[in-house]
Design an enzyme around this catalytic site. Sequence first.
Site, PDB file in Angstrom:
ATOM      1  CG  HIS A   1      -6.231  -8.715   1.530  1.00 21.17           C
ATOM      2  ND1 HIS A   1      -6.571  -9.006   0.234  1.00 21.17           N
ATOM      3  CD2 HIS A   1      -6.014  -7.379   1.569  1.00 21.17           C
ATOM      4  CE1 HIS A   1      -6.568  -7.885  -0.478  1.00 21.17           C
ATOM      5  NE2 HIS A   1      -6.220  -6.886   0.311  1.00 21.17           N
TER       6      HIS A   1
ATOM      7  NE  ARG B   1      -3.187  -3.412  -1.526  1.00 19.58           N
ATOM      8  CZ  ARG B   1      -2.628  -4.210  -0.619  1.00 19.58           C
ATOM      9  NH1 ARG B   1      -1.319  -4.356  -0.587  1.00 19.58           N
ATOM     10  NH2 ARG B   1      -3.361  -4.855   0.263  1.00 19.58           N
TER      11      ARG B   1
ATOM     12  NE  ARG C   1      -3.453  -2.233   2.874  1.00 21.88           N
ATOM     13  CZ  ARG C   1      -3.157  -3.428   3.387  1.00 21.88           C
ATOM     14  NH1 ARG C   1      -1.934  -3.675   3.835  1.00 21.88           N
ATOM     15  NH2 ARG C   1      -4.063  -4.370   3.467  1.00 21.88           N
TER      16      ARG C   1
ATOM     17  CE  LYS D   1      -6.792  -1.002   6.122  1.00 20.75           C
ATOM     18  NZ  LYS D   1      -7.618  -1.241   4.922  1.00 20.75           N
TER      19      LYS D   1
ATOM     20  CE1 TYR E   1      -6.510  -6.513  -6.307  1.00 17.66           C
ATOM     21  CE2 TYR E   1      -7.021  -7.621  -4.259  1.00 17.66           C
ATOM     22  CZ  TYR E   1      -6.604  -6.499  -4.936  1.00 17.66           C
ATOM     23  OH  TYR E   1      -6.286  -5.374  -4.251  1.00 17.66           O
TER      24      TYR E   1
ATOM     25  CG  HIS F   1      -5.864   0.099  -4.548  1.00 20.26           C
ATOM     26  ND1 HIS F   1      -5.481  -0.523  -3.381  1.00 20.26           N
ATOM     27  CD2 HIS F   1      -6.807  -0.690  -5.104  1.00 20.26           C
ATOM     28  CE1 HIS F   1      -6.190  -1.643  -3.235  1.00 20.26           C
ATOM     29  NE2 HIS F   1      -6.987  -1.761  -4.265  1.00 20.26           N
TER      30      HIS F   1
END
Length: 163
Positions: free
Chosen positions: A128, A105, A7, A31, A137, A102
């Site tokens: 994630h 990514r 990110r 994150k 995706y 993004h």
Amino acid sequence: LYSSAIRRSELARLQLRDLHRERKTLHVAGKGGKDRIVPVGERALLWLDHYLARVRPLLCVHADEQALFLTGYGRGFSANSLGNLIKQNVEQAHPGRSGNCHLLRHACATHMLEHGADVRIIQQLLGHAKLETTQIYTAVSIKLLQDVHARTHPASQAATDAA
């Protein structure tokens, strides 16, 4: 960003110590305080070597600055300034098209899936917590799915064999 699929905020937080050149990895402060190790491709490492040897020393005006990537002012990027830079570069490369960090990514994850990466590997790369977040995706790869289906489905094979 494309090589590691991190990110923009993660890239902005990267420090010199986070690059492990010999292992070809980055230590990413992710994150939600979840750190992870991500691979960096050979091509990206070559560019990083060039940047660290020839560009960063010219930008670095404060000897104690530990940010991996520096702005023209010699300080680390903020996530917003990095986002603006990428947006400007996408617009310059493709006039009339919009894009952001993004996008890179997302492109990395999609391209890896299209080249056979398991969705759980992509999940780990992206950091994630839930597989459902990564599975968005897989929907993008419908073209690949159609191509594989056409090449491998028994009904397609029967039509080819009959010809």
